[in-house]
Design an enzyme around this catalytic site. Sequence first.
Site, short mmCIF file in Angstrom:
data_model
loop_
_atom_site.label_atom_id
_atom_site.label_comp_id
_atom_site.label_asym_id
_atom_site.label_seq_id
_atom_site.Cartn_x
_atom_site.Cartn_y
_atom_site.Cartn_z
N GLY A 224 24.01 12.15 -26.00
CA GLY A 224 25.33 12.14 -26.61
C GLY A 224 25.25 11.61 -28.02
N GLY B 151 27.81 9.73 -31.37
CA GLY B 151 29.07 9.15 -31.84
C GLY B 151 28.93 8.78 -33.30
N GLY B 152 29.89 7.99 -33.77
CA GLY B 152 29.90 7.65 -35.18
C GLY B 152 28.68 6.85 -35.61
CB VAL C 265 22.11 7.70 -27.39
CG1 VAL C 265 21.26 6.98 -26.34
CG2 VAL C 265 22.96 6.70 -28.16
CE LYS D 244 23.24 3.13 -32.53
NZ LYS D 244 24.04 1.89 -32.48
CG ASP E 153 31.00 -2.83 -31.78
OD1 ASP E 153 32.24 -3.00 -31.66
OD2 ASP E 153 30.44 -1.73 -31.64
#
Length: 489
Positions: A19, A21-22, A26, A41, A139
Site C-alpha cells: 500500500g 500513503g502520503g 510500504v 518503507k 506522530d
Amino acid sequence: MPDDLYLLAGRYRLIERLGQGGAGTVWRAIDEILDRQVAVKQVRVPDALSPHQRAEFVDRAIHEARSAGRLRDQAIVLVHDVVLEGHQPWIIMDLVTGRSLDKVIKEGGPLPPGYVAGIGLRVLSALEVAHAHGMLHQDVKPANILLDADGSAMLTDFGIAVPMNAHGHSYGGAGSPGYMAPERLNEEPSGPSSDLWSLGASLYTAVEGRGPFERALPAAVAAAVLLHEPPYPARAGRVFGALLMAMLAKDPAARPTAAQVRQSLINLTGPETDPGRRHRLPGKRRGWLLPAALAAVVALGAGGWYAIGALAGQGPPMGRFAQAPDPCKLLSDTQAAEFMDGPIERTRTRTDECQLVVKLDAGAGAVRRLVVRAWAERPNGDFGGVEVAKRRFASEKTSRAAAQGTNMREAHGSVSDVAQVGESAIVQSSFKLAMTSSKSGTSTSTLLFRTSNLLGEVVWQRTDMPATAKADKETAIAAARLVSGALSK
C-alpha cells in the site's frame, strides 16, 4: 523466488507492495543475507523541491532514521537499516504480530479503562526511550499503536523521528490534526510534552471510542485543538478522566511530566498490567486474530507491515530465559564502583533497563552513566527463541556497522567482536558534540551481547568530554563481563 523482483541495495528483495500513503510506499521484502521477511518503507520525497532542498530532505531523513534505529525498547518496532537508492531513502524495519489500536476501536468500540491504561504504560515506555535519546516521535496516534496477539502494545513509525525543540519542517510534517499538540499546529518548538499530549489524545480515543476533538473536517479539528476544551471523558472514570484532561492541556508547562503520567497509569492498572507483562485483549475482541484472511495487516500511517505469527501449538523452544532478569540485579553498586568514581544513583528507568549515574563536581552537568539492559527473545514462526536472538544479534551487528562514520554532529566508530562476554558480543563507540560546542560532547561505548535467547546491552557514557578524548571501550567490556557472569549463576 523470481529473479525479476526488485533487489534493493543488493540485499532486500521486494516481494509485494502492500500500500501507499502520503509518507511513502510500504513493501514486504526478503532480507536475502539473513533469509527473513522485513518491512521496507520507501520514503516519499516531497514534490517541487529544488535540488538543494531535496538533498537536505534526504540527508535529514537518513540521519533521523539512523537515530531512530538506535532506540531499544520492548514497545518499539525496531528499525534495522536505512539505505539511499534511486535518490530516495528506504527504511528497513522489523516484522511483528499485531493490529492497530485504531482498527480495534473502529471494529469493537471503546476499550476498558484499565486495559487502556496498560496500553498507555507500554507506549509511554517507548516515548521515554526516544526522549532520553533526544528524539521526538511526533506522530503518536491510535493508527501507530500496534496491539500484539496477546494484547501487548507497541509504538510504530519511528522511521523518521525528529530532534527535540525542532520547529515545523519546511517540507511538511508528520502527524494527524486531532493528535497534534497545539504548539505543533502553531509551528512552535516541540518537546517531550508534545508527544505526551498526543498519547493523551490516543488514550482518550481508546477509552471513549471517539477522538477528543472529533469534527467533520480536518480544519475544524485543528481549530478545536487550538481553541476548545475536549468533552470530559465519561467512560474513563474520575481519576483516569482527570489525567487525560491534564495531558491535553493547551499549555505544555501545565501538562504532567512523563514520571507523573507513569505513576498515575500504574495506580490505574495495578502491578498485574505492568508494561513488562503481556495480556490478551478483553472478552470477544480476540476473535479478529483467528481467521487466516487476517494473516497480514498494513498500517501505512505506522510505516510498516505486520505479519500475524503462529498462534496455536507449542511451537519451537524458548531458550534458557522465559523472561529477562531484572537488569538492576545484574550489577551491584560495589561492582559498579570499580568503574565509577563517586556516589552512585541507581534508577530503574524502564522494565528492561537500569541506569547507574555519578554526577561529577567539575563541569556543568557532567555525569558518568552506566546503563544495563536485558530482554529475552521469544519463538517466532518456525524459529526458536535462540535462533531469533541469533538473527537479531546478526542484524544489529550489520546495522551498527553501517552507521560507522560521521553524520552532522555525531561520529560512530567501527564495530568490534568481544571475547568472553556471553556467547557472542560486539562493541562500538561514538561521540556526539554538544549542541552549543564544537570541542566537547558525550562519549559513549555500547556493548551488545547474546546468551541463549537473551540479548543484553551495556552502555558506558561520559558527558562533557573533549572531542579529542579517547573512547573508553574497556569499561563497557569489563562491566558487560560482570553482567554476563551474573546471568550464568
